[in-house]
Design an enzyme around this catalytic site. Structure first.
Site, PDB file in Angstrom:
ATOM      1  N   SER A  98       0.859  -1.184   0.000  1.00 35.43           N
ATOM      2  CA  SER A  98       0.000   0.000   0.000  1.00 35.43           C
ATOM      3  C   SER A  98       0.891   1.228   0.000  1.00 35.43           C
ATOM      4  CB  SER A  98      -0.880   0.005   1.262  1.00 35.43           C
ATOM      5  OG  SER A  98      -1.538   1.242   1.431  1.00 35.43           O
ATOM      6  N   TYR A 107      -2.466  -1.212  10.296  1.00 29.09           N
ATOM      7  CA  TYR A 107      -2.362  -1.335   8.848  1.00 29.09           C
ATOM      8  C   TYR A 107      -1.036  -0.776   8.352  1.00 29.09           C
ATOM      9  CZ  TYR A 107      -3.989  -1.229   3.974  1.00 29.09           C
ATOM     10  OH  TYR A 107      -4.137  -1.439   2.619  1.00 29.09           O
TER      11      TYR A 107
END
Length: 276
Positions: A158, A171
């Site tokens: 990401s 995350y």
């Protein structure tokens, strides 16, 4: 573990770049993972898909991939939150196809909260699926890939693997860890014809993101286009979502022979987000 086969009919693969290869794509029943699975099937790879969803819809997806691209597609419902589930997924793929040539670690979950309010069980779950599952799957396929002289590990990280945002501690930590893990695998496997790379998307247009737009618009009482521009895409200079097809095309290139010299990289597909 339940693995199902689909009939092979209709169109031939558009490209033959991955004919004879076997790909396992986690979290591939929808969204980015499905986009990657489609791109690999289009290039001729046989597939094992894995993920959540309604059984009938998953079977439709599996059959559609198999029939459109004339490749064998199987679904495995193993739970990747535990190492035993990851082992069942990889064992099932090897039993079905004899090998795993391409591993795409895409499965992931998210939770948003300040650090002091972040539930411990949510932290553990995010690290388990977003990071540990990728480790367990990779360690189970890497030895055979080295012996075969070919392998592709593609981790869907990401933009949050490169930069941080508030309220996404688990995350961000998992995706930073995934990029570090990718580099380590690349160094260990470089002399064996095996590459490891991380794709780092920004916001990608998926059904999940579309629901987020509606939720944010309702919560803040603002139009959808304002949510897109001023909330979701605030950090993306190009002010557009990437598409699952773009992520899939990059994954297919990395998996091909033309990607042989690309390894140990974190490749942003983020509209310039991480160029700040």
């Amino acid at each position: 573990m339940n693995m199902q086969a689909a009939p092979i009919t209709h169109e031939a693969p558009v490209s033959c770049a991955l004919v004879g290869k076997v790909a396992v794509v986690t979290g591939s029943t929808s969204g980015i993972g499905l986009g990657v699975a489609r791109a690999l099937a289009k290039a001729g790879a046989r597939l094992v898909i894995n993920g959540l969803g309604e059984a009938k819809e998953i079977d439709k997806t599996r059959r559609r991939l198999a029939e459109q691209f004339r490749v064998d597609v199987r679904y495995d419902n193993s739970n990747l939150m535990e190492s035993a589930g990851v082992a069942r997924l990889i064992d099932g793929a090897v039993n079905a196809f004899g090998q795993v040539d391409i591993l795409v670690n895409n499965a992931g979950i998210q939770h948003v909260a300040p650090v002091e309010e972040f539930p411990g069980d949510k932290w553990d779950a995010i690290l388990a699926l977003n990071l540990s599952a990728a480790f367990h799957a990779t360690r189970l396929v890497l030895g055979a890939m080295k012996e075969n002289g070919y392998g592709r590990i593609i981790n869907i990280a990401s933009a949050h693997g490169l930069v941080a945002s508030p309220f996404k501690a688990a995350y961000v930590a998992a995706k930073h860890g995934l990029i570090g893990f990718t580099k380590t695998v690349a160094l260990e496997a470089a002399e064996f014809g095996v590459t490891a790379n991380a794709i780092c998307p920004g916001y990608v247009w998926t059904p999940l993101v579309e629901r987020q737009i509606d939720e944010q618009a309702a919560a803040h009482g603002i139009p959808r286009d304002q949510v897109v521009r001023d909330v979701l895409l605030a950090q993306q200079p190009n002010k557009r979502f990437a598409t699952v097809e773009e992520i899939g095309a990059l994954a297919a290139f990395l998996a091909s022979a033309n990607g042989a010299s690309i390894t140990g990289t974190a490749l942003p597909v983020d509209g310039g987000w991480t160029a700040h």
